[in-house]
Every structure is written in C-alpha cells, then in structure tokens.
Design a protein around this motif. Structure first.
Motif, PDB file in Angstrom:
ATOM      1  N   VAL A 197       1.254  -1.639  -0.009  1.00  0.00           N
ATOM      2  CA  VAL A 197      -0.119   0.508   0.137  1.00  0.00           C
ATOM      3  C   VAL A 197       0.764   1.092  -0.513  1.00  0.00           C
ATOM      4  CG1 VAL A 197      -1.673   1.615   1.542  1.00  0.00           C
ATOM      5  CG2 VAL A 197      -2.100  -1.262   0.651  1.00  0.00           C
ATOM      6  N   LYS A 198       1.850   1.133   0.825  1.00  0.00           N
ATOM      7  CA  LYS A 198       3.004   2.733   0.769  1.00  0.00           C
ATOM      8  C   LYS A 198       3.822   2.603  -0.565  1.00  0.00           C
ATOM      9  CE  LYS A 198       3.656   2.467   6.158  1.00  0.00           C
ATOM     10  NZ  LYS A 198       4.802   2.396   6.969  1.00  0.00           N
ATOM     11  N   ALA A 199       3.940   1.648  -1.227  1.00  0.00           N
ATOM     12  CA  ALA A 199       4.438   1.607  -2.832  1.00  0.00           C
ATOM     13  C   ALA A 199       3.661   2.330  -3.674  1.00  0.00           C
ATOM     14  CB  ALA A 199       5.130   0.322  -2.887  1.00  0.00           C
ATOM     15  N   SER A 200       2.154   1.970  -3.292  1.00  0.00           N
ATOM     16  CA  SER A 200       1.368   2.184  -4.409  1.00  0.00           C
ATOM     17  C   SER A 200       1.049   3.683  -4.121  1.00  0.00           C
ATOM     18  CB  SER A 200       0.426   1.317  -3.920  1.00  0.00           C
ATOM     19  OG  SER A 200       0.631   0.094  -4.814  1.00  0.00           O
ATOM     20  N   ILE A 201       1.013   4.499  -2.790  1.00  0.00           N
ATOM     21  CA  ILE A 201       0.318   5.417  -2.408  1.00  0.00           C
ATOM     22  C   ILE A 201       1.642   6.154  -2.839  1.00  0.00           C
ATOM     23  CG2 ILE A 201       0.879   6.971  -0.518  1.00  0.00           C
ATOM     24  CD1 ILE A 201      -0.672   5.063   1.056  1.00  0.00           C
ATOM     25  N   GLY A 202       3.339   6.100  -2.968  1.00  0.00           N
ATOM     26  CA  GLY A 202       3.800   6.315  -3.601  1.00  0.00           C
ATOM     27  C   GLY A 202       4.094   7.062  -5.369  1.00  0.00           C
ATOM     28  N   ILE A 203       3.652   5.898  -5.685  1.00  0.00           N
ATOM     29  CA  ILE A 203       3.699   5.557  -7.063  1.00  0.00           C
ATOM     30  C   ILE A 203       2.549   6.815  -7.249  1.00  0.00           C
ATOM     31  CG2 ILE A 203       3.188   4.598  -9.147  1.00  0.00           C
ATOM     32  CD1 ILE A 203       4.828   2.181  -8.015  1.00  0.00           C
TER      33      ILE A 203
ATOM     34  N   LEU B 132       1.411   9.260  -5.897  1.00  0.00           N
ATOM     35  CA  LEU B 132       1.280  10.141  -5.405  1.00  0.00           C
ATOM     36  C   LEU B 132       2.378  10.844  -6.313  1.00  0.00           C
ATOM     37  CD1 LEU B 132       2.281  10.143  -1.757  1.00  0.00           C
ATOM     38  CD2 LEU B 132       0.602  11.628  -2.815  1.00  0.00           C
ATOM     39  N   VAL B 133       3.641  10.224  -6.871  1.00  0.00           N
ATOM     40  CA  VAL B 133       4.506  10.732  -7.818  1.00  0.00           C
ATOM     41  C   VAL B 133       3.123  11.314  -9.403  1.00  0.00           C
ATOM     42  CG1 VAL B 133       6.528   9.701  -9.683  1.00  0.00           C
ATOM     43  CG2 VAL B 133       6.744   9.962  -7.278  1.00  0.00           C
ATOM     44  N   CYS B 134       2.889  10.066  -9.253  1.00  0.00           N
ATOM     45  CA  CYS B 134       1.389  10.086 -11.230  1.00  0.00           C
ATOM     46  C   CYS B 134       1.192  11.599 -10.748  1.00  0.00           C
ATOM     47  CB  CYS B 134       0.722   8.975 -11.290  1.00  0.00           C
ATOM     48  SG  CYS B 134       0.526   8.633 -12.968  1.00  0.00           S
ATOM     49  N   ALA B 135       0.021  11.972  -9.389  1.00  0.00           N
ATOM     50  CA  ALA B 135      -0.164  12.801 -10.301  1.00  0.00           C
ATOM     51  C   ALA B 135      -0.211  13.453  -9.892  1.00  0.00           C
ATOM     52  CB  ALA B 135      -0.681  12.926  -8.055  1.00  0.00           C
ATOM     53  N   GLY B 136       1.302  13.795  -9.198  1.00  0.00           N
ATOM     54  CA  GLY B 136       2.359  15.022  -9.790  1.00  0.00           C
ATOM     55  C   GLY B 136       3.088  16.146 -11.511  1.00  0.00           C
ATOM     56  N   LEU B 137       3.335  14.392 -11.809  1.00  0.00           N
ATOM     57  CA  LEU B 137       3.400  14.304 -13.105  1.00  0.00           C
ATOM     58  C   LEU B 137       1.983  15.248 -14.666  1.00  0.00           C
ATOM     59  CD1 LEU B 137       5.316  10.895 -13.743  1.00  0.00           C
ATOM     60  CD2 LEU B 137       6.529  13.559 -13.687  1.00  0.00           C
ATOM     61  N   PHE B 138       0.556  14.529 -13.468  1.00  0.00           N
ATOM     62  CA  PHE B 138      -0.147  14.979 -14.402  1.00  0.00           C
ATOM     63  C   PHE B 138      -0.589  16.118 -13.994  1.00  0.00           C
ATOM     64  CE2 PHE B 138      -1.627  10.566 -14.500  1.00  0.00           C
ATOM     65  CZ  PHE B 138      -2.165  10.521 -16.060  1.00  0.00           C
ATOM     66  N   ALA B 139       0.145  16.866 -13.082  1.00  0.00           N
ATOM     67  CA  ALA B 139      -0.386  18.753 -12.617  1.00  0.00           C
ATOM     68  C   ALA B 139       0.639  19.349 -13.428  1.00  0.00           C
ATOM     69  CB  ALA B 139      -0.028  18.782 -11.066  1.00  0.00           C
ATOM     70  N   TRP B 140       2.012  18.403 -13.144  1.00  0.00           N
ATOM     71  CA  TRP B 140       2.919  18.792 -14.304  1.00  0.00           C
ATOM     72  C   TRP B 140       3.836  18.450 -14.585  1.00  0.00           C
ATOM     73  CZ3 TRP B 140       8.659  19.975 -13.667  1.00  0.00           C
ATOM     74  CH2 TRP B 140       8.833  20.579 -14.612  1.00  0.00           C
ATOM     75  N   PRO B 141       4.403  17.271 -15.999  1.00  0.00           N
ATOM     76  CA  PRO B 141       4.148  19.077 -16.942  1.00  0.00           C
ATOM     77  C   PRO B 141       2.875  18.458 -17.433  1.00  0.00           C
ATOM     78  CG  PRO B 141       5.927  16.937 -17.044  1.00  0.00           C
ATOM     79  CD  PRO B 141       5.226  17.261 -16.040  1.00  0.00           C
ATOM     80  N   GLY B 142       2.118  17.699 -17.435  1.00  0.00           N
ATOM     81  CA  GLY B 142       1.245  16.402 -17.901  1.00  0.00           C
ATOM     82  C   GLY B 142       1.719  16.145 -19.230  1.00  0.00           C
ATOM     83  N   PRO B 143       0.308  15.040 -19.089  1.00  0.00           N
ATOM     84  CA  PRO B 143       0.335  13.516 -19.731  1.00  0.00           C
ATOM     85  C   PRO B 143       1.612  14.205 -21.100  1.00  0.00           C
ATOM     86  CG  PRO B 143      -1.003  13.187 -18.578  1.00  0.00           C
ATOM     87  CD  PRO B 143      -0.708  14.978 -18.597  1.00  0.00           C
ATOM     88  N   SER B 144       0.809  15.515 -21.831  1.00  0.00           N
ATOM     89  CA  SER B 144       1.170  15.335 -23.412  1.00  0.00           C
ATOM     90  C   SER B 144       2.363  15.321 -22.977  1.00  0.00           C
ATOM     91  CB  SER B 144       0.262  16.207 -24.208  1.00  0.00           C
ATOM     92  OG  SER B 144      -1.122  15.790 -23.778  1.00  0.00           O
TER      93      SER B 144
ATOM     94  N   LEU C  54       9.951   6.417 -11.172  1.00  0.00           N
ATOM     95  CA  LEU C  54      10.472   7.688 -10.709  1.00  0.00           C
ATOM     96  C   LEU C  54       9.962   7.308  -9.170  1.00  0.00           C
ATOM     97  CD1 LEU C  54       9.583  11.141 -12.482  1.00  0.00           C
ATOM     98  CD2 LEU C  54      11.664  10.421 -12.364  1.00  0.00           C
ATOM     99  N   ALA C  55       9.265   6.790  -8.971  1.00  0.00           N
ATOM    100  CA  ALA C  55       9.007   6.289  -7.670  1.00  0.00           C
ATOM    101  C   ALA C  55       9.758   5.253  -7.338  1.00  0.00           C
ATOM    102  CB  ALA C  55       7.656   6.059  -7.337  1.00  0.00           C
ATOM    103  N   LEU C  56      10.590   4.421  -8.442  1.00  0.00           N
ATOM    104  CA  LEU C  56      11.434   2.693  -8.048  1.00  0.00           C
ATOM    105  C   LEU C  56      12.177   3.145  -6.478  1.00  0.00           C
ATOM    106  CD1 LEU C  56      11.839   0.270  -9.160  1.00  0.00           C
ATOM    107  CD2 LEU C  56      13.104   0.848 -10.332  1.00  0.00           C
ATOM    108  N   PRO C  57      12.668   4.065  -6.025  1.00  0.00           N
ATOM    109  CA  PRO C  57      13.438   3.861  -5.428  1.00  0.00           C
ATOM    110  C   PRO C  57      12.895   3.878  -3.917  1.00  0.00           C
ATOM    111  CG  PRO C  57      14.543   5.562  -6.475  1.00  0.00           C
ATOM    112  CD  PRO C  57      13.627   5.164  -7.239  1.00  0.00           C
ATOM    113  N   TRP C  58      11.646   4.317  -4.368  1.00  0.00           N
ATOM    114  CA  TRP C  58      10.796   4.362  -2.606  1.00  0.00           C
ATOM    115  C   TRP C  58      10.321   3.180  -2.845  1.00  0.00           C
ATOM    116  CZ3 TRP C  58       9.009   6.025   1.564  1.00  0.00           C
ATOM    117  CH2 TRP C  58       7.515   6.054   2.381  1.00  0.00           C
TER     118      TRP C  58
END
Length: 254
Positions: free
Chosen positions: A25-31, A33-45, A88-92
C-alpha cells in the motif's frame, strides 16, 4: 507440533501478510503521488512529447506521428505517464521491499542485499537513459534514411510506445549484467575464474542477444552488445571486492 505452536505459526504468517500488505500500500501510494505530480506538471501530453522527441527529430521537417485508434491520443500519454511515475518512484518501491525483508536478515546479509538493491535500480535507470539519449536518435535516423523516397514515414503512437518500451526494457536489463556476475560469484554458483575463462563465449552471446532483441540494424545491435561486454568486465572486477565486503564472520579465513 502442539496447538500452541500451530497457533504461533499461524499468527506469525498472518503478521507477515499484514506487513506485506502495508508495504504494498505504501509503495502504491508513493507511485500514485508521483503520478499525480506528473499530471499536474508537466502533464501527460508534455511527457509524451519528450519521449517522442528522438523520433520527431529524425522525421522530415513538419512531419508528425499519427494515432490510428480512437482513444489512442488519450490512452498512450496516460500509459507513458504511469511508466515514468513508476520509474521515478522506484527508489521508494525498493525501499519498501527492503524494509519488509530486512528484519529477517543477518548483518552480513544486509550488507549483501542493500548494495544490490541500490546498484540494480541505478543500473537499470542508467540503461534506460543510455537507450533514450544515445541509441534512439541514431536508430531512428538510420531507419528513416534507409526508407525509400516513395514512403511517407509516419509512425503510429501505439506502435512507437511498444517499441520504446521493449527497447528500454532490453537496455535496462542489459545493464544488470554486473549484478548477475556478482550474485553468481557471491553465492558460489560459478567461480570467478570460470567466468573469466568463458569471456569469449559471453561476447558471442552478447551479439546474439542484441541481434534478437533489437531492430535489424547494425547501430542498435552494436549499441546493445558492446555495453553488455563492458559491463560483464565490470562485474568481473567488482565481484571480488563485493564478496570480501559481505562475508559473514565464519566465512573469513585468515
């Protein structure tokens, strides 16, 4: 075995399952959060545009890639964003795996596992970076220059994603060669001298593997085979140092 022992074993097994669940669960949450950050900036496109840059740079001026599927323009950038978020979340993620197994390890075993986890993740990401920055541009340029003038080169974005994912995976796994060598020597499966003796066979095998997993052009095949050979030599150099540093007290002989 008494009922008390059975109950204790069952409780221990359940506690391990609970711990594993919590780490997942903690690993999934980390991924996430990183994914949400990428969606916010710079975005999937924007992320997909960065990933597509090596191909776009090799196409004629003004040419673009195409999407043949109805939802491909939406789905493919999403897949790319999830893939980048995982990397990006691989270390976590690896830390959570380490935290799960560490309590059951001896001190010398911890000295064995921790460097392998860290170095394997760094080597994998180095292989992906090498593929993106060095290999893609040369491969795409070679392929597009080879194409007849009667053909309009307009790659489909889904096919492009499948291609780059397979190439990045191949190069990421290739860069794990030193880890494989170190593990074989450290676990006593293959003596170091034996690995040195089969060096010529490894070189041939590297070119065979490169011919199978890469496109049928000399540039990409050499770009995979040569690093594989060099990394094998690196593993031979590092293995004795690693073995000495991770020996258990009862393995050390004066």
């Amino acid at each position: 075995m008494t009922d008390t022992n059975l109950q204790g074993a069952a409780d221990s097994f359940i506690s391990h399952l609970v711990e594993l669940r919590d780490r997942l669960v903690k690993a999934s949450i980390g991924i996430a959060l990183v994914c949400a950050g990428l969606f916010a900036w710079p975005g999937p496109s924007a992320i997909y545009d960065i990933l597509a840059q090596p191909m776009i740079a090799s196409l004629p001026v003004g040419a673009k890639m195409i999407a043949t599927g109805v939802i491909s323009p939406f789905l493919v950038p999403m897949k790319v964003t999830l893939l980048v978020a995982f990397m990006l979340a691989l270390p976590w993620v690896l830390y959570q795996a380490w935290a799960f197994v560490a309590p059951g390890l001896y001190t010398h075993e911890k000295r064995l596992v921790a460097p392998l986890v860290i170095s394997s993740s760094l080597l994998f990401m180095s292989g992906v970076a090498f593929c993106y920055f060095f290999v893609f541009g040369r491969v795409f340029k070679f392929i597009n220059e080879f194409a007849p003038t009667s053909i309009t080169v307009a790659p489909d974005i889904e096919n492009y994603l499948d291609f780059i994912m397979s190439m990045c995976l191949a190069f990421g796994m290739t860069f794990e060669v030193p880890i494989v060598v170190v593990v074989l020597v450290r676990m006593g499966l293959v003596p170091l001298e034996k690995l040195k003796a089969i060096r010529s066979y490894v070189i041939v095998g590297a070119f065979v593997i490169a011919a199978i997993v890469t496109p049928p052009d000399v540039v990409s095949q050499f770009s995979l085979a040569i690093p594989m050979c060099l990394l094998y030599e690196l593993g031979l150099l590092v293995a004795p140092i690693f073995v000495k540093a991770t020996q258990a007290p009862d393995e050390i002989v004066d």
